[in-house]
Design a protein around this motif. Structure first.
Motif, PDB file in Angstrom:
ATOM      1  N   GLY A  14       0.764  -1.192   0.116  1.00 58.05           N
ATOM      2  CA  GLY A  14      -0.108   0.174  -0.022  1.00 58.05           C
ATOM      3  C   GLY A  14       0.763   1.224  -0.041  1.00 58.05           C
ATOM      4  N   GLN A  15       1.988   1.197  -0.382  1.00 62.81           N
ATOM      5  CA  GLN A  15       2.851   2.448  -0.242  1.00 62.81           C
ATOM      6  C   GLN A  15       2.738   3.495  -1.626  1.00 62.81           C
ATOM      7  OE1 GLN A  15       7.219   1.665   0.116  1.00 62.81           O
ATOM      8  NE2 GLN A  15       6.703  -0.327   0.843  1.00 62.81           N
ATOM      9  N   SER A  16       2.342   3.008  -2.777  1.00 65.99           N
ATOM     10  CA  SER A  16       1.702   3.859  -3.862  1.00 65.99           C
ATOM     11  C   SER A  16       0.958   3.123  -4.639  1.00 65.99           C
ATOM     12  CB  SER A  16       3.170   4.236  -4.276  1.00 65.99           C
ATOM     13  OG  SER A  16       3.747   3.039  -5.313  1.00 65.99           O
ATOM     14  N   ASP A  17       0.549   3.680  -5.957  1.00 67.56           N
ATOM     15  CA  ASP A  17      -0.336   2.936  -6.816  1.00 67.56           C
ATOM     16  C   ASP A  17       0.330   1.940  -7.696  1.00 67.56           C
ATOM     17  OD1 ASP A  17       1.275   4.681  -8.011  1.00 67.56           O
ATOM     18  OD2 ASP A  17      -0.393   5.688  -9.469  1.00 67.56           O
ATOM     19  N   LEU A  18       1.886   1.796  -7.246  1.00 65.48           N
ATOM     20  CA  LEU A  18       2.645   0.806  -8.060  1.00 65.48           C
ATOM     21  C   LEU A  18       2.570  -0.375  -7.223  1.00 65.48           C
ATOM     22  CD1 LEU A  18       5.848   3.149  -8.938  1.00 65.48           C
ATOM     23  CD2 LEU A  18       3.623   2.446 -10.212  1.00 65.48           C
ATOM     24  N   THR A  19       1.891  -0.495  -5.975  1.00 65.06           N
ATOM     25  CA  THR A  19       2.061  -1.654  -5.204  1.00 65.06           C
ATOM     26  C   THR A  19       0.734  -2.271  -4.816  1.00 65.06           C
ATOM     27  OG1 THR A  19       1.951  -0.510  -2.974  1.00 65.06           O
ATOM     28  CG2 THR A  19       4.162  -0.734  -4.199  1.00 65.06           C
ATOM     29  N   THR A  20       0.376  -3.290  -4.331  1.00 63.60           N
ATOM     30  CA  THR A  20      -0.663  -3.880  -3.958  1.00 63.60           C
ATOM     31  C   THR A  20      -1.693  -2.684  -2.898  1.00 63.60           C
ATOM     32  OG1 THR A  20      -1.799  -5.669  -2.599  1.00 63.60           O
ATOM     33  CG2 THR A  20       0.410  -5.259  -2.030  1.00 63.60           C
ATOM     34  N   PRO A  21      -2.802  -2.642  -3.195  1.00 62.20           N
ATOM     35  CA  PRO A  21      -3.592  -1.965  -2.211  1.00 62.20           C
ATOM     36  C   PRO A  21      -3.810  -2.406  -0.898  1.00 62.20           C
ATOM     37  CG  PRO A  21      -4.934  -3.144  -3.909  1.00 62.20           C
ATOM     38  CD  PRO A  21      -3.695  -3.481  -4.206  1.00 62.20           C
ATOM     39  N   ARG A  22      -3.409  -3.788  -0.578  1.00 61.12           N
ATOM     40  CA  ARG A  22      -3.527  -4.481   0.699  1.00 61.12           C
ATOM     41  C   ARG A  22      -3.200  -3.350   1.979  1.00 61.12           C
ATOM     42  NH1 ARG A  22      -2.386 -10.671   3.070  1.00 61.12           N
ATOM     43  NH2 ARG A  22      -2.702 -10.081   5.072  1.00 61.12           N
ATOM     44  N   ASP A  23      -3.953  -3.196   2.667  1.00 66.86           N
ATOM     45  CA  ASP A  23      -3.763  -2.120   3.758  1.00 66.86           C
ATOM     46  C   ASP A  23      -3.107  -2.790   5.167  1.00 66.86           C
ATOM     47  OD1 ASP A  23      -3.562   0.153   5.084  1.00 66.86           O
ATOM     48  OD2 ASP A  23      -5.529   0.265   5.576  1.00 66.86           O
ATOM     49  N   GLU A  24      -1.794  -2.760   5.037  1.00 70.13           N
ATOM     50  CA  GLU A  24      -1.018  -3.495   6.190  1.00 70.13           C
ATOM     51  C   GLU A  24      -0.111  -2.401   6.770  1.00 70.13           C
ATOM     52  OE1 GLU A  24      -1.942  -6.117   7.654  1.00 70.13           O
ATOM     53  OE2 GLU A  24      -3.060  -7.485   6.611  1.00 70.13           O
ATOM     54  N   LYS A  25      -0.146  -2.138   7.950  1.00 71.19           N
ATOM     55  CA  LYS A  25       0.586  -1.316   8.771  1.00 71.19           C
ATOM     56  C   LYS A  25       1.999  -2.167   9.110  1.00 71.19           C
ATOM     57  CE  LYS A  25      -2.330   1.761   8.229  1.00 71.19           C
ATOM     58  NZ  LYS A  25      -2.470   2.607   6.781  1.00 71.19           N
ATOM     59  N   ASP A  26       1.876  -3.118   9.314  1.00 72.92           N
ATOM     60  CA  ASP A  26       3.358  -4.129   9.694  1.00 72.92           C
ATOM     61  C   ASP A  26       4.048  -3.503  10.717  1.00 72.92           C
ATOM     62  OD1 ASP A  26       2.532  -5.689   7.571  1.00 72.92           O
ATOM     63  OD2 ASP A  26       4.142  -5.112   6.251  1.00 72.92           O
ATOM     64  N   LEU A  27       3.090  -3.313  11.737  1.00 71.15           N
ATOM     65  CA  LEU A  27       3.715  -2.606  12.672  1.00 71.15           C
ATOM     66  C   LEU A  27       4.447  -3.716  13.717  1.00 71.15           C
ATOM     67  CD1 LEU A  27       1.264  -0.135  13.896  1.00 71.15           C
ATOM     68  CD2 LEU A  27       3.202   0.288  12.766  1.00 71.15           C
ATOM     69  N   VAL A  28       5.556  -3.817  14.158  1.00 65.15           N
ATOM     70  CA  VAL A  28       6.325  -4.811  14.950  1.00 65.15           C
ATOM     71  C   VAL A  28       6.310  -4.559  16.374  1.00 65.15           C
ATOM     72  CG1 VAL A  28       8.619  -3.842  14.694  1.00 65.15           C
ATOM     73  CG2 VAL A  28       8.570  -6.375  14.929  1.00 65.15           C
ATOM     74  N   ALA A  29       6.321  -5.809  16.936  1.00 65.96           N
ATOM     75  CA  ALA A  29       6.480  -5.822  18.542  1.00 65.96           C
ATOM     76  C   ALA A  29       7.443  -6.618  19.095  1.00 65.96           C
ATOM     77  CB  ALA A  29       5.050  -5.971  19.202  1.00 65.96           C
ATOM     78  N   ILE A  30       8.297  -6.298  19.981  1.00 67.28           N
ATOM     79  CA  ILE A  30       9.335  -7.239  20.525  1.00 67.28           C
ATOM     80  C   ILE A  30       8.767  -7.661  21.605  1.00 67.28           C
ATOM     81  CG2 ILE A  30      11.531  -7.415  21.538  1.00 67.28           C
ATOM     82  CD1 ILE A  30      12.316  -4.721  19.950  1.00 67.28           C
ATOM     83  N   GLN A  31       8.727  -9.318  21.647  1.00 69.54           N
ATOM     84  CA  GLN A  31       8.101  -9.910  22.748  1.00 69.54           C
ATOM     85  C   GLN A  31       9.253 -10.563  23.632  1.00 69.54           C
ATOM     86  OE1 GLN A  31       4.334 -11.237  22.122  1.00 69.54           O
ATOM     87  NE2 GLN A  31       4.956  -9.046  21.491  1.00 69.54           N
ATOM     88  N   SER A  32      10.286 -10.713  23.427  1.00 68.53           N
ATOM     89  CA  SER A  32      11.337 -11.315  24.161  1.00 68.53           C
ATOM     90  C   SER A  32      12.742 -10.991  23.860  1.00 68.53           C
ATOM     91  CB  SER A  32      11.123 -12.616  24.163  1.00 68.53           C
ATOM     92  OG  SER A  32      11.521 -13.443  23.109  1.00 68.53           O
ATOM     93  N   GLY A  33      13.683 -11.318  24.608  1.00 68.84           N
ATOM     94  CA  GLY A  33      15.338 -11.028  24.487  1.00 68.84           C
ATOM     95  C   GLY A  33      15.779  -9.640  24.593  1.00 68.84           C
ATOM     96  N   THR A  34      14.979  -8.647  25.111  1.00 65.98           N
ATOM     97  CA  THR A  34      15.480  -7.439  25.539  1.00 65.98           C
ATOM     98  C   THR A  34      14.896  -7.095  26.763  1.00 65.98           C
ATOM     99  OG1 THR A  34      13.676  -6.141  24.292  1.00 65.98           O
ATOM    100  CG2 THR A  34      15.455  -6.781  23.076  1.00 65.98           C
ATOM    101  N   GLU A  35      15.496  -6.014  27.615  1.00 59.03           N
ATOM    102  CA  GLU A  35      15.056  -5.387  28.779  1.00 59.03           C
ATOM    103  C   GLU A  35      15.699  -4.053  28.775  1.00 59.03           C
ATOM    104  OE1 GLU A  35      14.997  -6.331  33.247  1.00 59.03           O
ATOM    105  OE2 GLU A  35      15.305  -8.007  31.967  1.00 59.03           O
ATOM    106  N   HIS A  36      14.687  -2.959  28.823  1.00 56.00           N
ATOM    107  CA  HIS A  36      15.311  -1.656  29.002  1.00 56.00           C
ATOM    108  C   HIS A  36      15.883  -1.210  27.731  1.00 56.00           C
ATOM    109  CE1 HIS A  36      13.962  -1.898  33.107  1.00 56.00           C
ATOM    110  NE2 HIS A  36      14.738  -2.469  33.388  1.00 56.00           N
ATOM    111  N   GLY A  37      15.389  -1.821  26.527  1.00 55.93           N
ATOM    112  CA  GLY A  37      15.940  -1.670  25.228  1.00 55.93           C
ATOM    113  C   GLY A  37      17.333  -1.850  24.997  1.00 55.93           C
ATOM    114  N   ILE A  38      17.718  -3.023  25.420  1.00 57.75           N
ATOM    115  CA  ILE A  38      19.086  -3.711  25.421  1.00 57.75           C
ATOM    116  C   ILE A  38      18.811  -5.295  25.282  1.00 57.75           C
ATOM    117  CG2 ILE A  38      21.308  -4.263  26.672  1.00 57.75           C
ATOM    118  CD1 ILE A  38      20.837  -1.287  25.972  1.00 57.75           C
ATOM    119  N   THR A  39      19.677  -5.775  24.256  1.00 57.62           N
ATOM    120  CA  THR A  39      19.523  -7.172  24.114  1.00 57.62           C
ATOM    121  C   THR A  39      20.086  -8.214  25.035  1.00 57.62           C
ATOM    122  OG1 THR A  39      21.459  -7.076  22.599  1.00 57.62           O
ATOM    123  CG2 THR A  39      19.428  -6.991  21.505  1.00 57.62           C
TER     124      THR A  39
END
Length: 402
Positions: free
Chosen positions: A49-74
């Motif tokens: 969905g970035q432009s008229d040159l790509t698929t219109p599927r509307d996904e924001k693709d927002l990522v969430a870190i679930q594990s492996g870090t604490e206070h922003g440090i791996t």
């Protein structure tokens, strides 16, 4: 397999119309500053969905870190990353109950597993690459922070429209002289100025017209992505079967829709004579570090990096999902006509750019960790300072004890 890498290992999961996609990253070095925004930039460049040159599927693709870090440090423990699928439309694929779509994995997955995802491409969908891009962003942050490595990919051709260096013809060299300056200086900022992601404005306009023409005809077109990796230390790569170019080829050809890979001079190099293609050694700086005068090898010799820019090109076929009616057959072999209703990219190469960069980062990161483990264990041995020069060469040996 769904896992890539030897030490820096990435396992992706999820289907195109499932609840989520994502990955697990094993053996990320502890102590690396890492938050979602470090990963999101590349995911946003990949998203639909970035432009008229790509698929219109509307996904924001927002990522969430679930594990492996604490206070922003791996922490050095497995990093879990999740991206929800929001714009799911499984009803768009009801015709696949009857028809295996032309040039899709419907039939082959059914033959392999005896069952397949009922909507979209399942694991064969390009949405699987979200996990790769997320993991690649982590690898890339480490490479940039520690080595100053830079990975930049761009669209170099769409259909038969190509940047000048691809169309260059010369009996004595594979590329024009300004090609090397271009690889040294091209940035993602320049690449992203245009939705096609081709940094040559004149060529980009022609590409855009060609993609729109295919879209209006309910068709699709292919193209190529060229990638350069700068500031890679020498010595990476494992002879004989895990040469770095072989690992890069493995990584790139695992991306959906890829059909070809060439590195360095590639197929153009086959037209040159040996004395034209060879890369002479020269002194590069006051520390007597050697480099090559030319770089037809693409930064790799004997499967091992030599410190020069690594550059390669990846070919992508036209997307298989098109809205045109196509004569085909049902799973039972009866003739029929299929017109796919799923949303699709008329050309995948603009969105493939961050995927190519991410897979390159995973290859370099894994090779680096393998080499550093070798150097560390070798440094614990007694000195090999007294070996003959023919073995050590004129420079300090990497494995000599301090």
């Amino acid at each position: 397999m769904s896992t890539f890498g030897v030490i820096f290992r990435v396992t992706t999961y999820g289907e195109s119309h499932g609840k989520s996609v994502g990955c697990i990253v094993d053996n990320c070095p502890p102590g690396l500053s890492l938050v979602e925004s470090d990963i999101q930039t590349q995911l946003s460049r990949r998203r639909p969905g970035q432009s008229d040159l790509t698929t219109p599927r509307d996904e924001k693709d927002l990522v969430a870190i679930q594990s492996g870090t604490e206070h922003g440090i791996t922490l050095g423990t497995p990093i879990g990353l999740i991206v929800p699928n929001q714009d799911q439309r499984p009803h768009d694929y009801s015709e696949t109950d009857l028809y295996p779509r032309p040039s899709h994995a419907d039939w082959t997955y059914l033959q392999k597993y005896g069952v397949k995802a009922s909507s979209g491409g399942g694991r064969a969908s390009a949405r699987e690459t979200i996990g790769r891009v997320a993991a690649g962003a982590i690898a890339e942050k480490y490479l940039k922070l520690v080595y100053g490595a830079e990975i930049v990919a761009f669209v170099s051709s769409v259909s038969n429209i190509a940047m000048p260096f691809i169309q260059y013809e010369n009996e004595e060299r594979a590329f024009p002289q300004d090609f090397w300056d271009f690889l040294n200086n091209i940035t993602r900022v320049e690449v992203d100025k245009d939705p096609v992601r081709c940094p040559d404005k004149e060529t980009s306009e022609k590409m855009k017209e060609r993609i729109i023409l295919a879209k209006e005809a309910k068709d699709s077109v292919g193209g190529t992505v060229t990638c350069v990796i700068r500031n890679v230390p020498p010595g990476l790569g494992e002879p004989c079967f895990d040469k770095l170019e072989a690992k890069l080829a493995h990584a790139m050809l695992s991306i959906p829709a890829t059909k070809g890979f060439e590195i360095g001079s590639g197929f153009k190099g086959t037209t040159l004579l040996g004395h034209q293609h060879n890369d002479p050694w020269v002194k590069k700086n006051e520390k007597d570090i050697l480099g090559t005068k030319t770089n037809n090898s693409g930064g790799i010799q004997g499967g091992i990096t030599n410190g020069e820019n690594i550059y390669f090109r990846v070919a992508f076929k036209p997307p298989a999902t098109i809205s045109q009616e196509q004569a085909t057959a049902t799973y039972n072999g009866d003739s029929g006509v299929l017109a796919a209703r799923g949303r699709h990219d008329p050309c995948v190469v603009p969105r493939a750019v961050p995927i190519v960069e991410s897979m390159a980062a995973l290859v370099i990161m894994d090779a680096l960790m393998i080499q550093n483990s070798r150097k560390t264990t070798a440094s614990l041995l007694p000195s090999i300072r007294d070996l003959p020069p023919s073995m050590l060469g004129a420079v300090q040996n990497n494995f000599k004890s301090k």
